[in-house]
Enzyme design. Structure first.
Site, PDB file in Angstrom:
ATOM      1  N   ARG A  18      88.060  46.598  46.181  1.00 15.39           N
ATOM      2  CA  ARG A  18      88.424  47.663  45.246  1.00 15.39           C
ATOM      3  C   ARG A  18      87.643  48.960  45.488  1.00 15.39           C
ATOM      4  O   ARG A  18      88.094  50.023  45.042  1.00 15.39           O
ATOM      5  CB  ARG A  18      88.248  47.190  43.800  1.00 15.39           C
TER       6      ARG A  18
ATOM      7  N   ARG B  46      91.012  30.139  29.209  1.00 11.94           N
ATOM      8  CA  ARG B  46      90.099  29.136  28.647  1.00 11.94           C
ATOM      9  C   ARG B  46      90.730  28.399  27.470  1.00 11.94           C
ATOM     10  O   ARG B  46      90.494  27.196  27.281  1.00 11.94           O
ATOM     11  CB  ARG B  46      88.785  29.807  28.247  1.00 11.94           C
TER      12      ARG B  46
ATOM     13  N   LYS C 163      93.065  38.065  28.929  1.00 13.68           N
ATOM     14  CA  LYS C 163      93.361  37.118  30.007  1.00 13.68           C
ATOM     15  C   LYS C 163      92.286  36.045  30.116  1.00 13.68           C
ATOM     16  O   LYS C 163      92.592  34.854  30.261  1.00 13.68           O
ATOM     17  CB  LYS C 163      93.523  37.860  31.336  1.00 13.68           C
ATOM     18  N   SER C 164      91.020  36.441  30.055  1.00 17.51           N
ATOM     19  CA  SER C 164      89.930  35.468  30.186  1.00 17.51           C
ATOM     20  C   SER C 164      89.998  34.417  29.088  1.00 17.51           C
ATOM     21  O   SER C 164      89.831  33.211  29.337  1.00 17.51           O
ATOM     22  CB  SER C 164      88.572  36.186  30.124  1.00 17.51           C
TER      23      SER C 164
ATOM     24  N   GLY D 184      92.413  34.263  40.640  1.00 16.28           N
ATOM     25  CA  GLY D 184      91.101  33.744  40.999  1.00 16.28           C
ATOM     26  C   GLY D 184      90.449  32.999  39.856  1.00 16.28           C
ATOM     27  O   GLY D 184      89.755  32.001  40.065  1.00 16.28           O
TER      28      GLY D 184
ATOM     29  N   ASP E 104      85.903  44.571  35.736  1.00 15.24           N
ATOM     30  CA  ASP E 104      87.319  44.750  36.053  1.00 15.24           C
ATOM     31  C   ASP E 104      87.817  46.152  35.726  1.00 15.24           C
ATOM     32  O   ASP E 104      88.933  46.519  36.110  1.00 15.24           O
ATOM     33  CB  ASP E 104      88.174  43.729  35.303  1.00 15.24           C
TER      34      ASP E 104
ATOM     35  N   GLN F 282      82.900  33.441  36.244  1.00 22.49           N
ATOM     36  CA  GLN F 282      83.768  32.379  36.761  1.00 22.49           C
ATOM     37  C   GLN F 282      82.953  31.226  37.320  1.00 22.49           C
ATOM     38  O   GLN F 282      83.279  30.052  37.081  1.00 22.49           O
ATOM     39  CB  GLN F 282      84.707  32.944  37.823  1.00 22.49           C
TER      40      GLN F 282
ATOM     41  N   ARG G 137      95.166  45.971  39.347  1.00 16.96           N
ATOM     42  CA  ARG G 137      94.350  47.002  38.691  1.00 16.96           C
ATOM     43  C   ARG G 137      94.355  48.313  39.491  1.00 16.96           C
ATOM     44  O   ARG G 137      94.260  49.388  38.906  1.00 16.96           O
ATOM     45  CB  ARG G 137      92.939  46.486  38.456  1.00 16.96           C
TER      46      ARG G 137
END
EC number: 2.5.1.19
Length: 443
Positions: A356, A32, A27-28, A100, A325, A175, A401
């Site tokens: 979390r 990008r 995902k990261s 986010g 995460d 981030q 998650r």
């Protein structure tokens, strides 16, 4: 982004997990890849892109600001960029859904362009703090108006030229680092970010790959990243590796379900992201790396994971950024280990899609785990391999998650475990349940 009515999910104990799967793209890296392709001059090609709601929100935002981003097949995208400095005024608000990452990184992009963008999101995202990004971007000259508490909806009025800054991260956050570097792309001079604690370095790797002038060095203050602005980015062909955060759920599931033997193909093993696998091995997990290779500048391997008895862990808080995460599913593993695990230095988890720490504590207690909540973590008394009691419905708090972690827990429980809503899983991992079932899971 998804239907408002809850869609419960129940997981039950069945046989061992067996088979070979490939998890979706990281995902990261997917976020990008879309952003930097949209700022390159020319056409970039992306394969393996994660097509969850979070990443699609980024694609929609880049289209709203002038780039062409089109899907040509499963995980295959072509992006025609507008060039650094070429972002256009979006016609309406940018809906970030639950993402986010999209919000914070795009705030950085907008900050150094002479455009104004309004960011909105769902209820979960609208409760997450943006002040840590607002502070450095404001120093660069952007005018940012947020809702009370520094949350969404917010408006970013960018400025060009922006002012290059030297910014030391007050908290470990890839981030925030990335937002400042992305703002620096269209800022004359050198933008410098100093991170006392190293965080995931996908932005640095990809910026260099697109042709940005960037340097990274170690100093007494930590990692020092310098970016020279107003560069011309070159289009790229990007192969996105499998997301280690997604692979983590299957690594834990195979470790805790007796008799399991699972191969997870094409997993990204960037050292700044692979902390969970290192920790699981220290807990006694059987995780074998096969066909280790480099893909697009990122280390990748196939992981074979087999069931073993786990022992308790006491992770170094300095390792937290490399697995931030993955802590929810680590808590599941620790709860089934032999011994008491003390996990601290993870207060960052309180400002994720949900708190979390508190959310996991409530869920774990509901399925029979004895534990203590700390301000920056928790202490878990492991069950020595004894299945969870189960028989509870877990409040996931719209957190993907959390939902996936308790789906994994349900695979080794005396009675079924129900998650109140499976819908948020689609934000990061649309085929999660299909993959679990393909391995023999009952969910």
């Amino acid at each position: 982004m998804h239907d408002a009515s809850p869609q419960p999910l129940t997981a039950t104990t069945g046989g061992p997990l067996r088979g070979t799967i490939a998890v979706p793209g990281d995902k990261s890296i997917s976020h990008r890849a879309l952003m930097l392709s949209a700022l390159a001059v020319g056409t970039s090609h992306i394969t393996g892109l994660l097509e969850g709601e979070d990443v699609l929100a980024t694609a929609a935002a880049m289209r709203a600001m002038g780039a062409r981003a089109e899907r040509s097949g499963p995980g295959e995208w072509q992006v025609d960029g507008v060039g650094v400095g070429g972002l256009l005024q979006p016609a309406g608000a940018l809906d970030m859904g639950n993402s986010g990452t999209s919000t914070r990184l795009l705030m950085g992009l907008v900050a150094s362009h002479a455009i104004t963008a309004t960011f909105t999101g769902d209820a979960s995202l609208s409760g997450r703090p943006m002040g840590r990004v607002i502070a450095p971007l404001s120093q660069m000259g952007a005018d940012i108006t947020a809702s009370p508490g520094g949350t969404l909806p917010l408006m970013v009025r960018g400025i060009a030229p922006a002012v290059p800054i030297t910014y030391t991260l007050p908290v470990a956050s890839a981030q925030v680092k990335s937002a400042v570097l992305l703002a620096g792309l269209n800022t004359p001079g050198v933008t410098t970010v100093i991170e006392p604690v190293a965080t995931r370095d996908h932005s640095e790797r990809m910026l260099a790959g697109f042709g940005a002038e960037l340097s990274v060095e170690q100093s007494d203050a930590g990692r020092v990243i310098r970016l020279t602005g107003q560069a011309e980015l070159r289009p790229q062909s990007i192969a996105v590796p499998g997301d280690p955060s997604s692979a983590a759920f299957f690594a834990v599931a195979a470790s805790i379900v007796p008799g399991s033997d699972v191969v997870i193909r094409n997993v990204g093993l960037n050292p700044t992201r692979a902390g969970l696998f290192r920790l699981l091995r220290r807990m006694g997990a059987s995780i074998e790396e096969m066909d280790a290779r480099i893909v697009g500048g990122e280390p990748v391997a196939d992981l074979r994971v087999r069931h073993t008895d786990l022992i308790a862990c006491d992770p170094d808080p300095a390792d937290a950024p490399s697995m931030i995460d993955e802590f929810p599913v680590l808590f599941i593993a620790a709860a089934l280990a032999t011994g008491t695990s003390r996990i601290t230095g993870i207060e960052e988890l309180r400002v994720k899609e949900s708190d979390r720490i508190t959310t996991m504590v409530a869920g774990l207690r509901a399925i029979g785990v004895t534990l203590e909540e700390l301000p920056d973590g928790l202490v878990i008394e492991g069950r020595g391999g004894e299945p969870f009691a189960g028989g509870a419905t877990i409040a996931s708090r719209l957190d993907h998650r959390i939902a996936m972690s308790f789906a994994v827990a349900g695979l080794h429980a005396g009675r079924p475990i129900t998650v109140d809503d499976r819908a948020p899983i689609a934000t990061s991992f649309p085929n999660f349940l299909d993959l679990l079932r393909s391995l023999g899971a009952s969910c």
